[in-house]
Structures are given as C-alpha cells and as structure tokens.
Design a protein around this motif. Structure first.
Motif, mmCIF file in Angstrom:
data_model
loop_
_atom_site.group_PDB
_atom_site.id
_atom_site.type_symbol
_atom_site.label_atom_id
_atom_site.label_comp_id
_atom_site.label_asym_id
_atom_site.label_seq_id
_atom_site.Cartn_x
_atom_site.Cartn_y
_atom_site.Cartn_z
ATOM 1 N N ARG A 96 0.716 -1.082 0.081
ATOM 2 C CA ARG A 96 0.002 -0.044 0.005
ATOM 3 C C ARG A 96 1.041 1.234 -0.140
ATOM 4 O O ARG A 96 0.328 2.300 -0.669
ATOM 5 N N ASP A 97 1.943 1.090 0.723
ATOM 6 C CA ASP A 97 2.850 2.468 0.934
ATOM 7 C C ASP A 97 3.553 2.745 -0.333
ATOM 8 O O ASP A 97 3.657 3.878 -0.654
ATOM 9 N N THR A 98 3.942 1.723 -1.240
ATOM 10 C CA THR A 98 4.626 1.691 -2.119
ATOM 11 C C THR A 98 3.664 2.294 -3.335
ATOM 12 O O THR A 98 3.937 3.211 -4.269
ATOM 13 N N VAL A 99 2.484 1.903 -3.625
ATOM 14 C CA VAL A 99 1.337 2.355 -4.537
ATOM 15 C C VAL A 99 1.149 3.953 -3.994
ATOM 16 O O VAL A 99 0.909 4.635 -4.914
ATOM 17 N N ALA A 100 0.870 4.076 -2.865
ATOM 18 C CA ALA A 100 0.406 5.411 -2.436
ATOM 19 C C ALA A 100 1.626 6.612 -2.882
ATOM 20 O O ALA A 100 1.370 7.539 -3.276
ATOM 21 N N ARG A 131 -0.635 9.880 -3.332
ATOM 22 C CA ARG A 131 -1.805 9.845 -2.661
ATOM 23 C C ARG A 131 -1.928 9.266 -1.200
ATOM 24 O O ARG A 131 -0.839 8.725 -1.056
ATOM 25 N N PRO A 132 -2.482 10.016 -0.161
ATOM 26 C CA PRO A 132 -2.478 9.204 1.158
ATOM 27 C C PRO A 132 -2.789 7.547 0.932
ATOM 28 O O PRO A 132 -3.621 7.056 0.198
ATOM 29 N N PRO A 133 -2.013 6.977 1.810
ATOM 30 C CA PRO A 133 -2.293 5.488 1.866
ATOM 31 C C PRO A 133 -3.670 5.127 1.934
ATOM 32 O O PRO A 133 -3.986 4.073 1.377
ATOM 33 N N TYR A 134 -4.486 5.813 2.639
ATOM 34 C CA TYR A 134 -6.012 5.555 2.956
ATOM 35 C C TYR A 134 -6.825 5.449 1.676
ATOM 36 O O TYR A 134 -7.770 5.071 1.579
ATOM 37 N N HIS A 135 -5.995 6.224 0.462
ATOM 38 C CA HIS A 135 -6.747 6.331 -0.824
ATOM 39 C C HIS A 135 -6.515 5.018 -1.482
ATOM 40 O O HIS A 135 -7.319 4.861 -2.283
ATOM 41 N N VAL A 136 -5.577 4.510 -1.115
ATOM 42 C CA VAL A 136 -5.124 3.153 -1.910
ATOM 43 C C VAL A 136 -5.950 2.004 -1.422
ATOM 44 O O VAL A 136 -6.423 1.285 -1.774
ATOM 45 N N ALA A 162 -13.087 -8.988 -8.104
ATOM 46 C CA ALA A 162 -14.614 -8.707 -7.549
ATOM 47 C C ALA A 162 -14.316 -8.021 -6.235
ATOM 48 O O ALA A 162 -15.233 -7.338 -5.506
ATOM 49 N N ALA A 163 -13.020 -7.880 -5.818
ATOM 50 C CA ALA A 163 -12.849 -7.230 -4.684
ATOM 51 C C ALA A 163 -13.118 -5.697 -4.458
ATOM 52 O O ALA A 163 -12.610 -4.895 -5.688
ATOM 53 N N ASN A 164 -13.656 -5.218 -3.510
ATOM 54 C CA ASN A 164 -14.010 -3.849 -3.378
ATOM 55 C C ASN A 164 -12.933 -3.212 -2.330
ATOM 56 O O ASN A 164 -12.173 -3.754 -1.777
ATOM 57 N N GLY A 165 -13.058 -1.879 -2.407
ATOM 58 C CA GLY A 165 -12.179 -1.123 -1.301
ATOM 59 C C GLY A 165 -10.698 -0.914 -1.700
ATOM 60 O O GLY A 165 -9.917 -0.662 -0.871
ATOM 61 N N LEU A 166 -10.305 -1.302 -2.984
ATOM 62 C CA LEU A 166 -9.222 -1.141 -3.521
ATOM 63 C C LEU A 166 -9.110 -0.129 -4.738
ATOM 64 O O LEU A 166 -9.818 -0.014 -5.441
ATOM 65 N N HIS A 167 -7.844 0.595 -4.579
ATOM 66 C CA HIS A 167 -7.594 1.530 -5.579
ATOM 67 C C HIS A 167 -7.503 0.901 -7.012
ATOM 68 O O HIS A 167 -6.856 -0.397 -7.148
ATOM 69 N N PRO A 168 -7.902 1.276 -8.049
ATOM 70 C CA PRO A 168 -7.697 0.469 -9.370
ATOM 71 C C PRO A 168 -6.383 0.044 -9.499
ATOM 72 O O PRO A 168 -6.077 -0.977 -10.285
#
Length: 390
Positions: free
Chosen positions: A231-235, A240-245, A267-273
């Motif tokens: 998550r930190d790597t993608v953020a 973007r803030p990590p909670y956006h990821v 199908a997973a929700n709550g994940l950044h594209p």
C-alpha cells in the motif's frame, strides 16, 4: 484584526526574516498536509506574529526551490536569541526537522505551559485555551481545510492569522500563573527539552502501530506487513495518502482473508484501481498465496518497555519491585498533587523508563525533585529508583 501580510516571493520572505531577527520573540505556527491529500508531509503555510502584525508566508510559489527560499526564515528559527512561541509545537518541529533539517531553538510552547498548571484538561486546543484565558471564541471552521489548494480563501487566511495572533498574550498570562505557583523552572526545562525533539527516520516496523490497533494476530502479521508495504509503495507512486489506496479497516480485513485468485481480485471492493493492474496485482496475489516469513525479533536496543519481560528469576523480581515502588509513589502524588500532575511525573511510559534507566536518567530535574519530596513525605526510599537498573 491587525494587518496581514501575505508573502509569496523569496525576496519578501527574506525581508521579513531580517525584521524577525531583530525581535526578542515571534509567534509562529505551521499549516501542513499530513497524509490527507497527498503522500507524505508537505508544508503549506507558515504564520508569524511579530507583536503587531501577522505574516502569512506561502511556500508553495517557491517550488521547486522551497528550502532555499525559506532559508532566511529558517536561520531565525535556528537563532537562540529569538524566542519562538508556539502552541502544541511537536508536529511543527517534527515536520521542520523531517522535511528541511531545521531544528528550532528557544521554544516556548503554550500547551506545555498550560499542562504544567495541572488543570483537568491537560491537552487543550488553542481555541479552547483562547476561550479559557482570554474569554472569547475564534472560528476554527477551517481546521481541516486543504491547505495545499490555491488560492487560499479569506476565511483560511483569517483562521491562519488567529493561530498566532494571541500567542504572546497567552504565554505571558500562563507564565505569570506558573511563576505564582513556583513552576517557572518546570516550564523552562520542558521547553528546553523540545529543542532535542527529532523526527524518527528509522522506525523499524511502521506497520506495527496499525497492527496493534486492529488486533492483528501473530499468524496474520506477515500478510498484514506485506499489504502495508505494498500500500505504501502504491501511495507513494500515486502521490496519494495510503488510505486512498486501501483503508486501514480494509487492510485488516485482507490480512485475515487474503486475496488468492484473479477472480477474487476482480470482485474485491475497497481497492484503488492501480492494485488491480500489473505489476501490483501480481504482488497482491503473491501476498495471499505465498508462505511468508514471520516477524524476526527486534534487536535489544529497539525493543519497547517494559524491559523486564526479557528477564526472569531474581532479576525480574527486582525490576518488578522497582515498578511497585513507582506505582506507590504515583498514588501518593495523585493524593498530594492531583491525578493530572501524578501522570505528568509518572505516566505508564515514564514508569517503564524509570525502571530501566533510573529517575536520574528518565526524568526532568523538576520531576525528580517532586518525586523525591513525595517519597520523603511518605517514608519511601527514593534512592532505590535513582540509578539505572543493574
């Protein structure tokens, strides 16, 4: 409202800094974004009060040379001959150290002064302190503004000015009250200690705090750790803030029920594209399907208190006896001075540190003095806790 100067150029900031350097003190505050709208911590505004007028120093127009443009002001912050009056300054001085390598000298913190009064509300906001000490309210509606967005609104500028406008009056009132109580030296020691506050650049396990909050089990920890790092790597890549990821709640859910197949991922929700695209999709699936190593023990010097958990037998008993004495002294302090003061002298963290380091190594002189007087009053042996544990 006094005159507000809005400074956006290096020349204007340098001229203001030249003025500040001639003063005995300035009131100061920072507005910054801390993982709310962007990745990391970003300085957005510096407010300075010279006793008559307010200066709003906008660092964003200085980019990419922000540090150079602010250097004349940083020289004032480093200058011990100019007192810097803050309210609740730790976040501000940590940001200055982390981002710019600036260490403030001669700090006066009104929240420190207020805490030493040992009032019922020990963590008072600036707005409440103004209301309590000066008898009026200031508008705090812009507290959660996006301070990185430009242009700033007039409401934001007024809010920012209010954060420094009353600091001199507050610190003077609080200093008088502390002097009347014989606690002026206490405040001097606590403010002096703020000069040594530094940003912790080498936190060994940044995921551990979240793991504790969400009660992650040892079995779940390897997955949680790797998800946190991904998550930190993608953020960072997205700025973007990590909670956006991935939100913290979702992070904990995925640690307990990892994604193991491509169908689950789609199908997973709550994940950044971005997490559903290569290469991060492959990494996410690998976390859920790989036998990950557990947490290796931390080196002894990085372990947290209480250190007696690493002891046994007679040695552990002696450490426990020190803690028992400290808890007894804390109870006496609460009866004599009130629970707020007792916790300031012997919080749970400080008790653990005194057990290991001794009172002389863990406590300020004013805390040692008060603790020793309490021990003598109640017939306890203060000398048993002065030296480091051996």
């Amino acid at each position: 409202m006094p005159t507000i100067h809005y400074l956006t150029t290096a020349d204007a900031i340098a001229a203001a800094a030249t003025h500040f350097a001639t003063l005995p003190r300035i009131g100061i505050d920072l507005e910054f974004d801390d993982m709310r709208y962007r990745y990391g911590r970003h300085l957005a505004l510096i407010q300075v009060f010279d006793g008559q007028e307010v200066y709003l120093i906008d660092p964003l127009p200085l980019e990419p040379g922000m540090a150079a443009g602010l250097d004349p002001l940083f020289a004032v912050l480093r200058d011990p001959s100019v007192a810097k009056v803050f309210h609740s300054c730790k976040s501000d001085i940590l940001l200055l150290d982390e981002v710019f390598g600036v260490n403030c000298r001669t700090i006066v913190d009104t929240s420190v002064q207020f805490s030493l009064l040992a009032a019922e509300d020990n963590n008072i906001s600036l707005g409440r302190l103004i209301q309590s000490e000066l008898g009026f309210e200031v508008d705090k509606g812009e507290q959660k503004s996006n301070w990185l967005k430009r242009p700033l609104t007039e409401a934001q500028k007024e809010y920012a000015a209010n954060d420094v406008l009353y600091l001199f009056e507050l610190t003077d009132r609080l200093a008088d009250r502390l002097a009347d109580m014989g606690r002026a030296q206490w405040a001097a020691e606590e403010n002096q200690a703020l000069e040594a506050v530094r940003y912790g650049r080498d936190e060994p396990r940044p995921w551990a705090r979240n793991a504790t909050k969400f009660k992650i089990t040892p079995e779940e920890m390897p997955v949680f750790r790797e998800l946190y790092k991904l998550r930190d790597t993608v953020a960072r890549q997205l700025d973007r803030p990590p909670y956006h990821v991935i939100s913290n709640d979702r992070l904990a859910e995925l640690a307990r029920q990892p994604i193991e197949t491509a169908n689950q991922l789609r199908a997973a929700n709550g994940l950044h594209p971005e997490l559903k695209r290569a290469p991060y999709a492959d990494q996410l699936l690998a976390i859920g399907t790989t036998d990950l190593p557990g947490e290796a023990p931390l080196p002894a010097d990085q372990r947290k208190f209480p250190f007696r958990r690493r002891l046994n037998g007679a040695t552990a008993n002696r450490a426990e006896a020190r803690e028992t004495l400290l808890l007894t002294l804390k109870a006496h302090l609460a009866a004599d001075q009130g629970p707020v003061m007792a916790n300031m002298v012997l919080s749970n963290r400080l008790i653990a540190e005194v057990v290991e380091q001794g009172a002389a190594g863990a406590l300020r002189p004013w805390q040692q003095q008060l603790l020793k007087a309490t021990a003598e009053k109640h017939g306890e042996d203060y000398e048993l806790i002065t030296a480091p544990f051996a």
